[in-house]
Scaffold this active site. Structure first.
Site, PDB file in Angstrom:
ATOM      1  N   ARG A  39     -30.465 -18.354 -13.183  1.00 24.54           N
ATOM      2  CA  ARG A  39     -31.334 -19.162 -12.308  1.00 24.54           C
ATOM      3  C   ARG A  39     -30.858 -20.615 -12.236  1.00 24.54           C
ATOM      4  NH1 ARG A  39     -37.284 -16.605 -13.655  1.00 24.54           N
ATOM      5  NH2 ARG A  39     -37.403 -15.321 -11.771  1.00 24.54           N
ATOM      6  N   LYS A 204     -44.378  -3.014 -15.788  1.00 21.40           N
ATOM      7  CA  LYS A 204     -45.708  -3.449 -15.323  1.00 21.40           C
ATOM      8  C   LYS A 204     -46.254  -2.574 -14.195  1.00 21.40           C
ATOM      9  CE  LYS A 204     -43.849  -8.042 -16.118  1.00 21.40           C
ATOM     10  NZ  LYS A 204     -43.070  -9.033 -15.376  1.00 21.40           N
ATOM     11  N   GLY A 354     -36.289 -10.783 -12.586  1.00 17.71           N
ATOM     12  CA  GLY A 354     -35.585 -11.458 -13.663  1.00 17.71           C
ATOM     13  C   GLY A 354     -34.873 -10.477 -14.575  1.00 17.71           C
ATOM     14  N   GLY A 378     -41.691 -11.544  -9.309  1.00 15.08           N
ATOM     15  CA  GLY A 378     -42.961 -11.418  -8.582  1.00 15.08           C
ATOM     16  C   GLY A 378     -42.844 -11.913  -7.149  1.00 15.08           C
TER      17      GLY A 378
HETATM   18  N1  LIG Z   1     -39.541   3.439 -20.799  1.00 15.14           N
HETATM   19  C1  LIG Z   1     -39.875   2.197 -21.120  1.00 15.14           C
HETATM   20  N2  LIG Z   1     -40.785   1.958 -22.074  1.00 15.14           N
HETATM   21  C2  LIG Z   1     -41.120   0.693 -22.408  1.00 15.14           C
HETATM   22  N3  LIG Z   1     -40.595  -0.419 -21.812  1.00 15.14           N
HETATM   23  C3  LIG Z   1     -39.681  -0.226 -20.858  1.00 15.14           C
HETATM   24  C4  LIG Z   1     -39.288   1.079 -20.462  1.00 15.14           C
HETATM   25  N4  LIG Z   1     -38.365   0.940 -19.479  1.00 15.14           N
HETATM   26  C5  LIG Z   1     -38.187  -0.379 -19.277  1.00 15.14           C
HETATM   27  N5  LIG Z   1     -38.968  -1.083 -20.107  1.00 15.14           N
HETATM   28  C6  LIG Z   1     -39.020  -2.547 -20.259  1.00 15.14           C
HETATM   29  O1  LIG Z   1     -39.424  -3.150 -19.075  1.00 15.14           O
HETATM   30  C7  LIG Z   1     -39.072  -4.521 -19.144  1.00 15.14           C
HETATM   31  C8  LIG Z   1     -38.859  -5.087 -17.761  1.00 15.14           C
HETATM   32  O2  LIG Z   1     -40.005  -4.879 -16.996  1.00 15.14           O
HETATM   33  P1  LIG Z   1     -40.476  -5.861 -15.816  1.00 15.14           P
HETATM   34  O3  LIG Z   1     -41.522  -5.111 -15.074  1.00 15.14           O
HETATM   35  O4  LIG Z   1     -40.810  -7.179 -16.431  1.00 15.14           O
HETATM   36  O5  LIG Z   1     -39.096  -5.998 -14.956  1.00 15.14           O
HETATM   37  P2  LIG Z   1     -38.681  -7.036 -13.810  1.00 15.14           P
HETATM   38  O6  LIG Z   1     -39.611  -6.883 -12.679  1.00 15.14           O
HETATM   39  O7  LIG Z   1     -37.223  -6.875 -13.544  1.00 15.14           O
HETATM   40  O8  LIG Z   1     -38.859  -8.457 -14.474  1.00 15.14           O
HETATM   41  P3  LIG Z   1     -39.618  -9.795 -13.997  1.00 15.14           P
HETATM   42  O9  LIG Z   1     -41.017  -9.412 -13.656  1.00 15.14           O
HETATM   43  O10 LIG Z   1     -39.509 -10.661 -15.234  1.00 15.14           O
HETATM   44  O11 LIG Z   1     -38.868 -10.355 -12.856  1.00 15.14           O
HETATM   45  C9  LIG Z   1     -37.820  -4.582 -19.991  1.00 15.14           C
HETATM   46  O12 LIG Z   1     -38.015  -5.483 -21.052  1.00 15.14           O
HETATM   47  C10 LIG Z   1     -37.648  -3.146 -20.491  1.00 15.14           C
HETATM   48  O13 LIG Z   1     -37.312  -3.067 -21.857  1.00 15.14           O
HETATM   49  O1  LIG Z   2     -40.151 -15.719 -13.834  1.00 12.30           O
HETATM   50  C1  LIG Z   2     -40.652 -15.761 -12.699  1.00 12.30           C
HETATM   51  O2  LIG Z   2     -40.850 -14.722 -12.011  1.00 12.30           O
HETATM   52  C2  LIG Z   2     -40.934 -17.127 -12.076  1.00 12.30           C
HETATM   53  O3  LIG Z   2     -40.268 -18.160 -12.736  1.00 12.30           O
HETATM   54  C3  LIG Z   2     -42.429 -17.373 -12.016  1.00 12.30           C
HETATM   55  O4  LIG Z   2     -42.939 -17.431 -13.316  1.00 12.30           O
HETATM   56  P1  LIG Z   2     -44.477 -17.071 -13.598  1.00 12.30           P
HETATM   57  O5  LIG Z   2     -44.628 -15.590 -13.345  1.00 12.30           O
HETATM   58  O6  LIG Z   2     -44.745 -17.472 -15.021  1.00 12.30           O
HETATM   59  O7  LIG Z   2     -45.300 -17.878 -12.610  1.00 12.30           O
END
Ligand SMILES: Nc1ncnc2c1ncn2[C@@H]1O[C@H](COP(=O)(O)OP(=O)(O)OP(=O)(O)O)[C@@H](O)[C@H]1O
Ligand SMILES: O=C(O)[C@H](O)COP(=O)(O)O
Length: 401
Positions: A39, A204, A354, A378
């Site tokens: 980033r 999530k 991320g 997000g």
């Molecule tokens: N089967 C699983 N069981 C538990 N955790 C998992 C599994 N598969 C993936 N993960 C976890 O999910 C996490 C990533 O999920 P997240 O929804 O935050 O992803 P992202 O959308 O790429 O990230 P961000 O929201 O930070 O941009 C990772 O830390 C990973 O270890």
């Molecule tokens: O990591 C992110 O997706 C952005 O930097 C926004 O962060 P936040 O979800 O803590 O608002």
């Protein structure tokens, strides 16, 4: 929406620019060292263009989610150091967010200099729901500068003082990163080449169900892996052992599966283990045979093959969320396999989120093989959902300043 080029054409030499960037990078839990500077690097084109044009650049950013007060673990100090290294200059960090030190250091800037304000979330008003509270902080931000540039694409979905309110108080422009992100994401929402395949993973489920709902009518296939697949597998009647499960979302997943028909594609096998550990013994099982005491921590090889076949046909792909716990070696293969298949897409491939972007880099994959790696997690999902994003609404608003 006015662009950075519009600002450069007007002339920005000697003017103070309040530049909101998304420098929210992952830090090592013990050493606080930056583990992925993607980033920061993504923000360089705008910072550099402003410096080259002689602007006095006041960068503002958040790091993590501190509780509205100064907290050394969330200091932007490591970010100031890295930004300075990448720019080949010193980037001083202010001791406060918009107080006496910020004012003095902003005042002292010379043409082409860069200053970083301490974590904006050290001020409770930054994220306040109260417009007047945020407004007061935004007044202090606005007093530091002559113009506002938003390059924090990853934060445009936040109605925060440094993203939304300060923009209303100054002439406002979109930075290069925001422009690039919008250009690519618009191609996903406006008439994408088909088949259009979206891959969702990560952990999530509840956050992403609204996205699934909004995307379903638009996509040809939605491949679901990662921790979120188990709530869908439970909705299909499978036992999921101790895998991640959001029990209160099972009914919603059942409804989505019924609506989607064959457009939602779920894993056929998973890598199971009794615990989150790099040393643990793993087994690959079909999804209808997940042992009671075990957790599914990655998608299995047959799933990678099946997802790969869908991706092989695709002309447009958006991928968000790792397929497994890619941070641990025994559970990396699913994310690696899908990342490789996304990279090989004959068409537009976009990685968002991320963790997914960090996975691409940490697994040593070639970033250039992707059409675009979005800095927004997000933010990119909410954009694809078709929601109004406060940071973009205010940039597009031509009234006032
Ligand atoms: N089967 C699983 N069981 C538990 N955790 C998992 C599994 N598969 C993936 N993960 C976890 O999910 C996490 C990533 O999920 P997240 O929804 O935050 O992803 P992202 O959308 O790429 O990230 P961000 O929201 O930070 O941009 C990772 O830390 C990973 O270890
Ligand atoms: O990591 C992110 O997706 C952005 O930097 C926004 O962060 P936040 O979800 O803590 O608002």
């Amino acid at each position: 929406m006015r662009s950075l080029d519009d600002l450069l054409a007007e002339g920005v030499s000697g003017r103070r620019v309040f530049l909101r960037a998304d420098l929210n990078v992952p830090l090592d839990k013990t050493t606080r060292a930056i583990t992925d500077d993607g980033r920061i690097r993504a923000s360089l084109p705008t910072v550099q263009a402003l410096r080259d044009a002689g602007a006095r650049v006041i960068v503002s950013a958040h790091l993590g989610r501190p509780k509205g007060a100064p907290d050394p673990q969330f200091s932007l100090a490591p970010v100031a150091a890295r930004l300075g290294e990448l720019l080949g200059t010193t980037v001083p960090l202010t001791a406060d967010v918009a107080g006496d030190d910020a004012r003095a250091k902003a005042e002292a800037l010379g043409d082409g200099d860069v200053l970083l304000l301490e974590n904006v979330r050290f001020e409770a008003a930054e994220t306040s729901k109260d417009d007047a509270e945020r407004g007061k902080l935004a007044d202090r931000f606005a007093a530091l500068a002559d113009v506002y540039v938003d390059d924090a694409f990853g934060a445009v979905h936040r109605k925060h003082a440094s993203v939304f309110d300060v923009a209303q108080r100054l002439p406002r422009y979109a930075g290069r990163l925001v422009a690039r992100e919008l250009e690519v994401l618009t191609r996903l929402t406006t008439d994408p080449l088909r088949p259009y395949v979206v891959v969702l993973g990560g952990s999530k489920v509840s956050d992403k169900l609204a996205v699934i709902e909004a995307l379903l009518p638009k996509v040809d296939r939605l491949l679901v892996g990662g921790g979120m697949c188990f709530t869908f597998l439970a909705a299909q009647g499978h036992g999921v052992g101790r895998s991640l499960l959001e029990a209160d979302q099972v009914d919603t997943c059942r409804r989505l599966l019924a609506e989607a028909g064959d457009r939602i594609v779920l894993p056929v096998d998973v890598v199971c283990a009794p615990e989150f550990s790099a040393e643990v013994e793993t087994t690959v099982v079909p999804v209808d045979a997940i042992p009671d005491g075990q957790m599914g921590l990655d998608v299995g090889p047959r799933t990678v093959e099946a997802f790969g076949a869908e991706l092989g046909n695709a002309r447009t792909v958006f991928w968000n969320g790792p397929m497994g716990v890619f941070e641990l070696a025994p559970f990396q293969a699913g994310t690696r396999g899908v990342a490789q298949a996304v990279a090989a897409v004959d068409g537009l491939s976009v990685v968002g989120g991320g963790d997914s972007a960090a996975a691409v880099r940490q697994l040593g994959l070639d970033e250039d093989a992707y059409g675009h790696i979005s800095t927004g997690g997000g933010a990119s999902l909410e954009y694809l959902e078709g929601r109004e994003l406060p940071g973009l609404v205010v940039l597009a608003d031509g009234s006032g300043q």
